[in-house]
Design an enzyme around this catalytic site. Structure first.
Site, PDB file in Angstrom:
ATOM      1  N   ASP A  29     -13.831 -46.168 -75.145  1.00 49.50           N
ATOM      2  CA  ASP A  29     -14.434 -47.324 -75.523  1.00 49.50           C
ATOM      3  C   ASP A  29     -14.971 -47.979 -76.213  1.00 49.50           C
ATOM      4  O   ASP A  29     -15.712 -47.093 -76.958  1.00 49.50           O
ATOM      5  CB  ASP A  29     -13.918 -47.906 -73.617  1.00 49.50           C
ATOM      6  CG  ASP A  29     -15.952 -47.780 -73.762  1.00 49.50           C
ATOM      7  OD1 ASP A  29     -16.862 -47.204 -74.323  1.00 49.50           O
ATOM      8  OD2 ASP A  29     -16.042 -47.769 -72.357  1.00 49.50           O
ATOM      9  N   CYS A  86     -17.203 -43.085 -72.070  1.00 53.29           N
ATOM     10  CA  CYS A  86     -17.530 -44.924 -72.071  1.00 53.29           C
ATOM     11  C   CYS A  86     -19.138 -44.624 -71.536  1.00 53.29           C
ATOM     12  O   CYS A  86     -19.376 -43.700 -72.787  1.00 53.29           O
ATOM     13  CB  CYS A  86     -16.529 -44.863 -71.095  1.00 53.29           C
ATOM     14  SG  CYS A  86     -16.669 -43.934 -69.363  1.00 53.29           S
ATOM     15  N   THR A  88     -20.299 -44.325 -68.912  1.00 51.26           N
ATOM     16  CA  THR A  88     -21.183 -43.504 -68.104  1.00 51.26           C
ATOM     17  C   THR A  88     -20.431 -41.828 -68.416  1.00 51.26           C
ATOM     18  O   THR A  88     -20.792 -41.039 -67.857  1.00 51.26           O
ATOM     19  CB  THR A  88     -21.135 -43.823 -66.520  1.00 51.26           C
ATOM     20  OG1 THR A  88     -19.915 -44.227 -66.312  1.00 51.26           O
ATOM     21  CG2 THR A  88     -22.111 -44.660 -66.303  1.00 51.26           C
ATOM     22  N   HIS A 119     -15.084 -22.723 -63.645  1.00 52.06           N
ATOM     23  CA  HIS A 119     -13.854 -22.279 -61.856  1.00 52.06           C
ATOM     24  C   HIS A 119     -13.315 -23.756 -61.698  1.00 52.06           C
ATOM     25  O   HIS A 119     -12.935 -23.539 -60.995  1.00 52.06           O
ATOM     26  CB  HIS A 119     -15.562 -23.725 -61.040  1.00 52.06           C
ATOM     27  CG  HIS A 119     -16.714 -21.863 -61.297  1.00 52.06           C
ATOM     28  ND1 HIS A 119     -17.799 -22.080 -60.320  1.00 52.06           N
ATOM     29  CD2 HIS A 119     -16.486 -20.702 -61.842  1.00 52.06           C
ATOM     30  CE1 HIS A 119     -18.946 -21.183 -60.578  1.00 52.06           C
ATOM     31  NE2 HIS A 119     -18.028 -20.411 -61.423  1.00 52.06           N
ATOM     32  N   HIS A 154     -11.306 -19.327 -58.670  1.00 43.99           N
ATOM     33  CA  HIS A 154     -10.584 -21.067 -58.855  1.00 43.99           C
ATOM     34  C   HIS A 154      -9.227 -20.614 -58.857  1.00 43.99           C
ATOM     35  O   HIS A 154      -9.005 -21.838 -59.089  1.00 43.99           O
ATOM     36  CB  HIS A 154     -11.730 -20.220 -60.252  1.00 43.99           C
ATOM     37  CG  HIS A 154     -13.220 -20.083 -59.897  1.00 43.99           C
ATOM     38  ND1 HIS A 154     -14.074 -20.360 -58.867  1.00 43.99           N
ATOM     39  CD2 HIS A 154     -13.471 -19.036 -60.026  1.00 43.99           C
ATOM     40  CE1 HIS A 154     -14.976 -19.813 -59.138  1.00 43.99           C
ATOM     41  NE2 HIS A 154     -14.868 -18.919 -59.665  1.00 43.99           N
TER      42      HIS A 154
END
Length: 165
Positions: A29, A86, A88, A119, A154
């Site tokens: 963004d 972005c 965060t 994982h 996994h």
């Protein structure tokens, strides 16, 4: 080492480097245009092909649309994996995770970047331009790209996640 052995070693390194090349879908963004440009350059220097689904300006835009577009592109096999950036990393990854088959994980450190691949076989990583600096972001990207899914127990857990979709 003989001259011939040196040539063979260099040839093997070239073959390994060729195997590492990936097609990476990247999206961002407005808060991350500059970081995205630097990450794209870094990926290109590593020999990867980069497809830009992000914006190149600081004009406000809606990150959910970009997260979804990258998610759909990765899910459709248009790239080997995705990178989202972005403020965060959280909002854009939430949007990507709404796409069936996407496992987007926010990574703010290299340990998380390695483990989400090993994982969770994350097919998209996300991070925040307001959270990590450019050198940390490059380290996160490199560690993620170099990590390999471990399979085993996994795989069973990823199947359980797919059943939820």
């Amino acid at each position: 080492m003989t001259g011939n052995a040196d040539s063979e070693a260099v040839e093997m390194q070239d073959i390994r480097k060729e195997e590492l090349k990936m097609k990476i879908i990247i999206g961002n963004d407005h808060t991350a245009s500059e970081m995205k440009k630097e990450i794209m350059q870094y990926l290109t220097e590593l020999g990867h092909e980069v497809v830009n689904y992000g914006v190149d300006t600081t004009e406000s835009c809606d990150y959910p649309k970009i997260g979804a577009e990258v998610g759909y592109a990765v899910a459709a096999g248009k790239g080997d994996c995705g990178i989202l950036i972005c403020g965060t990393g959280v909002g854009i990854s939430i949007a990507a995770n709404k796409v069936k088959g996407i496992r987007a994980a926010v990574c703010s450190d290299v340990t998380t970047a390695r483990l989400v691949k090993q994982h969770n076989n994350a097919n998209i990583i996300a991070f925040g331009a307001r959270i990590v600096g450019i050198e940390a972001a490059k380290d996160i990207v490199k560690v993620y790209l170099d990590a390999e899914f471990q399979g085993g127990r996994h795989s069973r857990r990823i199947e359980m996640i797919h059943e939820i979709e």
